[in-house]
Design an enzyme around this catalytic site. Structure first.
Site, PDB file in Angstrom:
ATOM      1  N   ASP A  64     -33.926  -7.886  23.811  1.00 49.97           N
ATOM      2  CA  ASP A  64     -33.550  -7.914  25.216  1.00 49.97           C
ATOM      3  C   ASP A  64     -34.688  -7.325  26.035  1.00 49.97           C
ATOM      4  O   ASP A  64     -34.775  -6.118  26.245  1.00 49.97           O
ATOM      5  CB  ASP A  64     -32.255  -7.121  25.436  1.00 49.97           C
ATOM      6  CG  ASP A  64     -31.814  -7.136  26.892  1.00 49.97           C
ATOM      7  OD1 ASP A  64     -32.445  -7.861  27.695  1.00 49.97           O
ATOM      8  OD2 ASP A  64     -30.860  -6.420  27.223  1.00 49.97           O
ATOM      9  N   GLY A  87     -46.729 -17.460  27.008  1.00 51.95           N
ATOM     10  CA  GLY A  87     -46.906 -18.736  27.679  1.00 51.95           C
ATOM     11  C   GLY A  87     -46.112 -18.866  28.961  1.00 51.95           C
ATOM     12  O   GLY A  87     -45.633 -19.964  29.277  1.00 51.95           O
ATOM     13  N   GLY A 129     -45.189 -27.622  35.696  1.00 47.19           N
ATOM     14  CA  GLY A 129     -45.832 -28.835  35.206  1.00 47.19           C
ATOM     15  C   GLY A 129     -45.577 -29.005  33.728  1.00 47.19           C
ATOM     16  O   GLY A 129     -45.035 -28.111  33.065  1.00 47.19           O
ATOM     17  N   HIS A 130     -45.945 -30.165  33.227  1.00 44.71           N
ATOM     18  CA  HIS A 130     -45.870 -30.429  31.791  1.00 44.71           C
ATOM     19  C   HIS A 130     -47.109 -31.208  31.369  1.00 44.71           C
ATOM     20  O   HIS A 130     -47.932 -31.616  32.199  1.00 44.71           O
ATOM     21  CB  HIS A 130     -44.592 -31.189  31.432  1.00 44.71           C
ATOM     22  CG  HIS A 130     -43.393 -30.299  31.267  1.00 44.71           C
ATOM     23  ND1 HIS A 130     -43.333 -29.315  30.305  1.00 44.71           N
ATOM     24  CD2 HIS A 130     -42.226 -30.233  31.951  1.00 44.71           C
ATOM     25  CE1 HIS A 130     -42.171 -28.678  30.395  1.00 44.71           C
ATOM     26  NE2 HIS A 130     -41.485 -29.218  31.389  1.00 44.71           N
ATOM     27  N   ASP A 131     -47.208 -31.409  30.078  1.00 42.27           N
ATOM     28  CA  ASP A 131     -48.360 -32.047  29.448  1.00 42.27           C
ATOM     29  C   ASP A 131     -48.925 -33.193  30.269  1.00 42.27           C
ATOM     30  O   ASP A 131     -50.124 -33.257  30.549  1.00 42.27           O
ATOM     31  CB  ASP A 131     -47.941 -32.542  28.058  1.00 42.27           C
ATOM     32  CG  ASP A 131     -49.030 -33.289  27.315  1.00 42.27           C
ATOM     33  OD1 ASP A 131     -49.367 -34.418  27.737  1.00 42.27           O
ATOM     34  OD2 ASP A 131     -49.524 -32.767  26.309  1.00 42.27           O
ATOM     35  N   ASP A 160     -50.375 -30.447  25.461  1.00 43.13           N
ATOM     36  CA  ASP A 160     -49.682 -29.369  24.758  1.00 43.13           C
ATOM     37  C   ASP A 160     -50.397 -28.955  23.480  1.00 43.13           C
ATOM     38  O   ASP A 160     -50.642 -27.767  23.247  1.00 43.13           O
ATOM     39  CB  ASP A 160     -48.257 -29.810  24.396  1.00 43.13           C
ATOM     40  CG  ASP A 160     -47.279 -29.602  25.536  1.00 43.13           C
ATOM     41  OD1 ASP A 160     -47.645 -28.963  26.531  1.00 43.13           O
ATOM     42  OD2 ASP A 160     -46.141 -30.095  25.427  1.00 43.13           O
TER      43      ASP A 160
END
Length: 380
Positions: A64, A87, A129-131, A160
């Site tokens: 936790d 990350g 955002g993404h790959d 990624d």
């Protein structure tokens, strides 16, 4: 076993390149402790317990991190670690009290690896955002696709895993090597957009020289060359050919009944609309297995196009032990390979978090402290 045996890494659980990068390190012997928040156990990469293979070879503990005791435990673990992987978006770890300034003040030899899409600074640093977004900005996505068609998402391999996970593992190990000589750690900023750009280095050079156009499907290695492409066979399966060098094209053409002298030099991207249909018609006359029997193992630069269901049964991958089975799941073996310190057979991902008693003593946390943390609900 493995060349990274003896190194300890604390991984703050996330998705995308973090788990894959941590897997690469753990596969090669590093002890990696993956810390997962209790409310995230059934989310993200933990939602299919046992099947997220990028989480193999790890210790797994719920902590936790919203509690003061949880943060203190994490800092105690960081004190004993060689590296940290996180990350989250910029500023998240600082707000939790686990940012690099605090961690490096406690452990000056620490290599603190921060993995994001856009990087720790710049106008997009705080944006989601993404790959696909990261490789779109790098020029990589624009270059992938058929002539006259739109860009094609290449799975999430380029951002990624290629531009993220591999640069994470490489950057962290470089930091560890430097810290070993200097005695000082540092922060490593791994941005997927940076990694994707780095992967495109050769193409930026080719474009500057005029050898690589920005029109998809018109260059040698983007499917523009008739001799560098995939072709459908009589049974609906596909084969790949890639004999870029003249001497290898000669082997291909001779084996499939064409005259090398009549083709080589007149079979490049500029002649794609003339030559490709002829090759396509020829390759459609036999099954994939028939072409394998004729071409596999020659210098024609040939391979069948296999699915993930088919690849484990290929003789070459079987001979090299490139696909292994762990906990009933076929999966890629650790890579690369080392002659003197080979990687051990990976341990499967934990289907449920481990108990504090099973993990924390290895990190120097005494049993009384473990019991108190568990009773306080800080750990499982």
């Amino acid at each position: 076993m493995g060349p990274l045996t003896g190194y300890r890494i604390v991984e703050f659980a996330g998705i995308g390149p973090g788990p894959m990068g941590a897997m690469l390190l753990a596969d090669l012997g590093a002890t990696v402790l993956r810390l997962v928040r209790p409310d995230k156990v059934q989310m993200g990469s933990e939602k299919v317990p046992g099947f997220d293979l990028t989480c193999r070879n790890r210790q797994l503990l719920t902590v936790d991190l919203k509690s003061k005791q949880g943060v203190e435990l994490a800092l105690d673990l960081v004190d004993k670690a060689d590296g940290v992987i996180e990350g989250f978006r910029p500023g998240v770890m600082e707000r939790m009290g686990l940012g690099p300034d605090i961690c490096l003040a406690r452990n000056p030899r620490l290599v603190y690896a921060r993995t994001t899409g856009w990087g720790q600074d710049g106008p997009l640093a705080d944006a989601a955002g993404h790959d696909l977004n990261y490789i779109a900005l790098s020029g990589a996505l624009h270059a992938i696709g058929r002539e006259g068609g739109p860009p094609v998402p290449p799975l999430n391999l380029v951002g990624d895993f290629g531009g993220g996970a591999l640069y994470l593992a490489f950057g962290l190990v470089c930091g560890l090597l430097e810290a070993k000589s200097s005695g000082r750690g540092q922060v490593v900023d791994i941005a997927m957009v940076d990694g994707a750009l780095s992967l495109m280095t050769a193409f930026y050079g080719s474009h500057a020289s005029g050898r690589f156009t920005t029109e998809r499907g018109t260059n040698v290695v983007d499917g523009g060359a008739p001799f560098y492409d995939v072709y459908v066979c009589a049974d609906g399966h596909y084969i790949s050919i890639a004999p870029i060098e003249d001497r290898f094209r000669a082997v291909l053409y001779e084996h499939i009944g064409l005259d090398p002298a009549a083709l080589i030099g007149r079979d490049g991207p500029a002649q794609r609309h003339e030559v490709k249909p002829k090759l396509a018609a020829l390759f459609k006359t036999r099954t994939r297995d028939a072409w394998c029997e004729l071409l596999e193992g020659t210098d024609a630069c040939f391979a069948p196009v296999l699915s993930v269901a088919e690849a484990p049964d290929h003789a070459h991958l079987q001979a090299r032990g490139a696909i292994i089975e762990v906990d009933g799941i076929k999966q890629p073996a650790p890579a690369p390979r080392f002659s003197r310190t080979p990687a051990a057979l990976p341990r499967p991902p934990h289907r449920t978090p481990q108990s504090g008693e099973a993990v924390l003593p290895d990190w120097g946390i005494d049993s009384a402290s473990v019991k108190a943390l568990r009773e306080a609900g800080v750990i499982s």
